[in-house]
Design an enzyme around this catalytic site. Sequence first.
Site, PDB file in Angstrom:
ATOM      1  CG  ASN A  90      -0.334  -0.112   2.516  1.00  0.00           C
ATOM      2  OD1 ASN A  90       0.824  -0.481   2.620  1.00  0.00           O
ATOM      3  ND2 ASN A  90      -1.084   0.214   3.551  1.00  0.00           N
ATOM      4  CG  ASN A 276      -7.484  -2.608   9.976  1.00  0.00           C
ATOM      5  OD1 ASN A 276      -7.758  -3.778  10.231  1.00  0.00           O
ATOM      6  ND2 ASN A 276      -7.811  -2.039   8.826  1.00  0.00           N
ATOM      7  CG  ASP A 303      -0.054  -4.522  10.523  1.00  0.00           C
ATOM      8  OD1 ASP A 303       0.365  -3.882   9.533  1.00  0.00           O
ATOM      9  OD2 ASP A 303      -1.258  -4.533  10.848  1.00  0.00           O
ATOM     10  CG  PHE A 321      -7.183   2.109  11.592  1.00  0.00           C
ATOM     11  CD1 PHE A 321      -7.810   1.581  12.716  1.00  0.00           C
ATOM     12  CD2 PHE A 321      -7.959   2.725  10.619  1.00  0.00           C
ATOM     13  CE1 PHE A 321      -9.185   1.665  12.863  1.00  0.00           C
ATOM     14  CE2 PHE A 321      -9.337   2.813  10.765  1.00  0.00           C
ATOM     15  CZ  PHE A 321      -9.955   2.286  11.889  1.00  0.00           C
TER      16      PHE A 321
END
Lengths: 446, 317
Positions: A90, A276, A303, A321
């Site tokens: 992303n 998230n 993450d 998030f």
Amino acid sequence: MTAILVRGAGFADDSRGDILVRDGVVAEIGSSLSDSGAQLIDADGLLALPGLVDLHTHLREPGFEQSETVLTGSRAAAIGGFTTVHAMANTSPVSDTAGVVEQVQRLGDAAGYVTVRPIGAVTVGLEGKQLSEIGAMAGSRARVRVFSDDGKCVSDALLMRRALEYVMTFGGVVAQHAQEPRLTEGAQMNEGTLSGQLGLAGWPAVAEESIIARDVLLAQHVGARLHVCHVSTAGSVEVVRWAKARGIQVTAEVTPHHLLLTEDLASGYDARYKVNPPLRRSEDVEALRAGLADGTIDIIATDHAPHPSEAKDCEWDAAAFGMVGLESALSVVQASVVDTGHLDWNDVARVFSRVPAEIGLVPGYEFGIAVGSPADFTLYDPATSRVFGVEHLRGKGVNSPYLSATLPGRVVATLHNGYATVLDGELVDAESVAQSARRTSGAQHG
Amino acid sequence: MRHLLSTRDLGHDEAVAILDVAEDMADVADREVRKLPTLRGKTVVNLFFEDSTRTRISFEAAAKRLSADVINFSAKGSSVSKGESLKDTAQTLAAIGADAVVIRHGASGAPAVLADSGWIDAAIVNAGDGTHEHPTQALLDAFTIRRRIHGSAARAKALDGVSVTIVGDILHSRVARSNVWLLSSLGAAVTLVAPATLLPIGVTEWPASVGYSLDAALAKRPDVVMMLRIQSERMHDAFFPNAHEYSREWGLGDERLRTLAADSIVMHPGPMNRGLEISSGAADSPRSTVLEQVANGVSVRMAVLYLVLSGMKEGQS
């Protein structure tokens, strides 16, 4: 390249010994090794673990360099004991073409702190409408093997089926961000009694579990491999356990923060705890620990999600998030599953090095710290503890949920391809590391 | 009292003390000169990120009756709508010298963030935050109930034994949340009535009983029936089929009004959707406290501003 002699390290199996590193690989392991020209590292009291492999890292470059760059994220990784990270897709532009993934790979190689393995987007622009050029990314110099729209769920069932099948063609795996989008519109935190009291829109466990259930059945139907990102609920653990019992090729990851933190932290509306998937109940944390211990959950992945401070210095609904996690990961793993007796250090080496490398098809981690294997390992002091603070962070993001918390352990040294990226608990400077990386790749290709 | 962020933080005694101060403030409204010099020289900022003329003018009237200087800061059409952060706005107000900030915000917890941030040292009064709380509304509701029941002898009393039925969109209602915490801590027995879609997960753990049927709840002859506003956006998001069915099942119409006990009261925080959750017959009946609620709102907000700006006196409770 200078040889390195690590003296008196402890190993995950409780044995002790010296490690002699030469030409990028582990040359010898034994007692009383010597090499007059070698750089000495005194590892007395330190634990040698194979280099950690993160299957889920947000390095933000290209496009969001105010949050992180490949270089700064690599430095955060090295100080955390990592030697390989997988960079999520992303970015901006999205990592959905060969050009972008090759750029990320090149930046990682140049920085030299860790092996950077780009993850390719499953769909063009992460929009969930059309498959991205998976074949081109797989065949590029970046040799992409993991594909994910992470941050967004591939929610369309037909598209997910096609992705599972198509990725199989190139020997890769889809890593699914399991979040049913309609059930989580505007969602802010775990849905339960607390979300109702705080007036924050609920993020139901079923939004994650229903996608995982659908995806394991799809994977079974088409005979593909599926990886589930950041499993966060007790129900998800149950679904994965059921799928494995049926022989479905599914692997699952859990983050360090979901192994330690609970939803109660949202009570003060401090947006550092907004993530998230959201932090869940203590029952979920217990189920995740148990699932990791019994092998239902295969790996730990950070993450790591850096954000600029203004993205967290605001009201909860407006905040981004995510949490940074590379620098604190091993300490949080020690606190949540080692010191609690769920995992021993051999297990940690398995779930945080060997198996994530297996899933990502990264060579060199099959045998851990072994003669002839690439010298990628970290020296960790599990006996110490520290009040974690921004001074321990090395990436650009300071959005750590552990600031002011006391965490056990500390990474003292990290070796990658036989050269040091961390020594005496501090990063080796960027120029030296980049030089070492150039010499290594020259030796390999020359 | 440093801030007023939620009624959940208020103990029984503290809540009664606030209502008692509000009684004193209500007396001022009956005087020829409806103004006290108490907060002269203090600056109260009404910081409204959401439109709410009713709440804003109520706070404005309250501050002015206490002789405070009032600044109204509407986020619409200001720098905020151009992307200025809550932090920058707060620091601006701090630099201007605000002593109290009355904040209405669409995000739950925004007043708490403001109070904990260190961006501004002012007293923070929550005038409604997202779907979290609206503490002064609950205080004025409790004040209204107490006055209806005890009249001029209301001082020092709580709401022990009073039954209150709250009907409507509990899920999204900050009024419902603040009332549940406050009324239950004052001793009232609270019942929540709504379709299951409009009840939050975990509501059974709240200090209230919960039911789906309005008729069943009314059959228990509650002392107070509080109707909540149904926002029009709920009708388009599958919470219930249509306005007609909602009104038939959960609206307080004339027929249901007739089943209420003679001395029961009907409340609504306003603004009302006449014909949807409440009929005109119910809204305008002698049982209705809708306009008393508005008048009492000023007294309660005077009490709150007074207490956060002067500090609650020791031993007052």
